[in-house]
Enzyme design. Structure first.
Site, PDB file in Angstrom:
ATOM      1  N   LYS A 193       0.851  -1.199   0.000  1.00 40.00           N
ATOM      2  CA  LYS A 193       0.000   0.000   0.000  1.00 40.00           C
ATOM      3  C   LYS A 193       0.884   1.246   0.000  1.00 40.00           C
ATOM      4  CE  LYS A 193      -0.643  -0.362   4.991  1.00 40.00           C
ATOM      5  NZ  LYS A 193      -1.602  -0.389   6.083  1.00 40.00           N
ATOM      6  N   ARG A 237      -9.606  -1.575  15.602  1.00 35.87           N
ATOM      7  CA  ARG A 237      -9.570  -0.734  14.413  1.00 35.87           C
ATOM      8  C   ARG A 237     -10.601  -1.311  13.440  1.00 35.87           C
ATOM      9  NH1 ARG A 237      -3.968   0.378  11.207  1.00 35.87           N
ATOM     10  NH2 ARG A 237      -4.412  -1.746  10.510  1.00 35.87           N
ATOM     11  N   TYR A 261      17.023  29.188   8.566  1.00 35.10           N
ATOM     12  CA  TYR A 261      15.863  29.777   9.252  1.00 35.10           C
ATOM     13  C   TYR A 261      15.952  29.556  10.758  1.00 35.10           C
ATOM     14  CZ  TYR A 261      13.628  30.127   4.675  1.00 35.10           C
ATOM     15  OH  TYR A 261      13.325  30.437   3.373  1.00 35.10           O
ATOM     16  N   MET A 279      12.652  24.083   2.806  1.00 30.26           N
ATOM     17  CA  MET A 279      11.789  23.408   1.828  1.00 30.26           C
ATOM     18  C   MET A 279      12.585  22.602   0.798  1.00 30.26           C
ATOM     19  SD  MET A 279       8.891  24.982  -0.721  1.00 30.26           S
ATOM     20  CE  MET A 279       7.783  25.565   0.523  1.00 30.26           C
TER      21      MET A 279
HETATM   22  C1  LIG Z   1      -3.707  -5.379   7.778  1.00 30.31           C
HETATM   23  C2  LIG Z   1      -2.257  -5.135   7.612  1.00 30.31           C
HETATM   24  N1  LIG Z   1      -1.432  -6.180   7.484  1.00 30.31           N
HETATM   25  C3  LIG Z   1      -0.099  -6.028   7.335  1.00 30.31           C
HETATM   26  C4  LIG Z   1       0.464  -4.769   7.318  1.00 30.31           C
HETATM   27  C5  LIG Z   1       1.971  -4.630   7.190  1.00 30.31           C
HETATM   28  O1  LIG Z   1       2.500  -4.082   8.358  1.00 30.31           O
HETATM   29  P1  LIG Z   1       4.085  -3.925   8.542  1.00 30.31           P
HETATM   30  O2  LIG Z   1       4.517  -2.901   7.574  1.00 30.31           O
HETATM   31  O3  LIG Z   1       4.238  -3.451   9.950  1.00 30.31           O
HETATM   32  O4  LIG Z   1       4.670  -5.264   8.283  1.00 30.31           O
HETATM   33  C6  LIG Z   1      -0.347  -3.664   7.453  1.00 30.31           C
HETATM   34  C7  LIG Z   1       0.244  -2.324   7.466  1.00 30.31           C
HETATM   35  O5  LIG Z   1      -0.067  -1.463   8.232  1.00 30.31           O
HETATM   36  C8  LIG Z   1      -1.748  -3.838   7.604  1.00 30.31           C
HETATM   37  O6  LIG Z   1      -2.581  -2.805   7.722  1.00 30.31           O
END
Ligand SMILES: Cc1ncc(COP(=O)(O)O)c(C=O)c1O
Length: 372
Positions: free
Chosen positions: A43, A138, A262, A317
């Site tokens: 992701k 969650r 800065y 920046m």
């Molecule tokens: C449901 C779920 N599984 C696995 C992961 C992977 O986590 P990590 O990067 O700590 O291995 C995440 C990431 O947040 C997640 O949301």
């Protein structure tokens, strides 16, 4: 983040993403969890590394886990024919048709999603990862409602899997513990035959009893620590996949008492040279990096091997400044590494009161990715 194709690089900053390091880290996960299949979590543009690089480097994974349909579609367009898991399932009922077309596995974490799936006339059963809330609070069904949801979706013909997520797999004493979450999970799924998935990176590293049938590593595939502390993963022999690199674009000669940047946060304790680097918070480098945050400068020592120089003054920046007293050979054009092989992203994160996850994901779109 831009991809490497057709990018004319003038400003010297870039994020090189090393597919060989991806392969190495994936192999390490296989060694750590030899009996499990692997969802590589990609992701947030593969934690800032780009989908293209992840696909190239992690192509031997058992599946990719990601967040939304657009990215699932991109993976399919790129030729990925293996499994894809939508980590939060579909966000609306009308996405199910596309999820089916794209052959996505679905997380189902709430009653609404279960109803959408029951109402949907699927041509083929989905692989469903039914998510249980075992204490993180969650996403997920409470253990008390989990079995009913499982039976319903199983009766509707879907291929069921059990899933949960740990809140504190990187901590020893925090509640809920992995042990307490696992106990709830195992009790609730007793007698419901289906593959399991629970382990994130921290659980893969430190909770061998929690691996299950499908592990879900994210951060360790990128060579950073789930705890935010690099020394915690040194034993795992992972490699940094992203090297954020730039160059010295100017050198200032300061007198004792001169101040930098800065707010004038850093005051020169003596006459000294300061290197100005083309990297700032608009590139994703943390503005809160403290004086002393390490930056590696190439060919700067007499041995030519490179040396660590500390940040001096507030990150702005587009630029940051480093103390060159330890790098007499540094000059305009010297290559620097902000994080990568010589400086762990975790060390930069620690000096900025955050974690490597945040820094990697925050690398800005204006930084070209070079896939190596
Ligand atoms: C449901 C779920 N599984 C696995 C992961 C992977 O986590 P990590 O990067 O700590 O291995 C995440 C990431 O947040 C997640 O949301």
């Amino acid at each position: 983040m831009g991809s490497s194709a057709n990018v004319v690089i003038n400003r010297p900053i870039s994020a090189s993403v090393h597919t060989e390091a991806f392969r190495h880290n994936l192999n390490r996960v296989r060694e750590l969890a030899p009996d499990s299949k692997i969802w590589s979590v990609i992701k947030s543009r593969a934690y800032g590394h780009s989908f293209e690089a992840a696909l190239q480097g992690l192509g031997s994974t058992d599946g990719f886990a990601l967040l939304n349909m657009q990215n699932a579609a991109r993976l399919r367009e790129s030729g990925w024919q293996g499994r894809i898991l939508l980590l939060e399932g579909v966000f609306h009922a009308n996405e199910l048709a596309l999820a089916e077309t794209l052959v996505c596995d679905l997380v189902v974490h709430c009653e609404a999603q279960a109803e959408w799936l029951e109402d949907y006339k699927a041509h083929k059963p989905f692989n469903v990862f039914l998510k249980m809330n075992t204490g993180m609070n969650r996403l997920g069904f409470k253990p008390s409602t989990y079995r009913t949801a499982f039976h319903r979706l199983h009766a509707a013909g879907h291929k069921m899997h059990h899933m949960t997520h740990f809140a504190n797999a990187d901590q020893i004493d925090l509640l809920p513990t992995v042990g307490s979450q696992l106990e709830i999970f195992n009790e609730a799924i007793e007698g419901l035959e289906a593959p399991t998935s629970s382990a994130n990176s921290a659980a893969i590293l430190w909770h061998r009893n929690a691996l299950g049938d499908w592990v879900r590593p994210g951060i360790i595939l990128y060579g950073a620590s789930p705890t935010g502390n690099y020394s915690d993963i040194a034993h795992a022999r992972l490699r940094a996949v992203m090297h954020l690199e730039s160059e010295i674009i100017d050198i200032q000669e300061l007198q004792k008492g001169d101040r930098i940047g800065y707010g004038g946060r850093y005051e020169a304790p003596e006459a000294m040279r300061v290197g100005v680097i083309a990297c700032g918070y608009a590139d994703g480098y943390p503005r809160h990096a403290k004086d002393g945050t390490p930056v590696w400068v190439s060919n700067a020592s007499s041995g030519g091997e490179g040396v660590i120089c500390p940040i001096a003054g507030r990150v702005s920046m587009d630029m940051l400044s480093i103390d060159l007293r330890g790098a007499p050979n540094a000059r305009i054009g010297s290559v620097v590494e902000l994080w990568g092989d010589h400086v762990s992203v975790d060390d930069v994160a620690q000096m900025s009161d955050t974690v490597g996850y945040e820094l990697l994901c925050a690398v800005a779109p204006r930084v070209p990715v070079i896939i190596k």
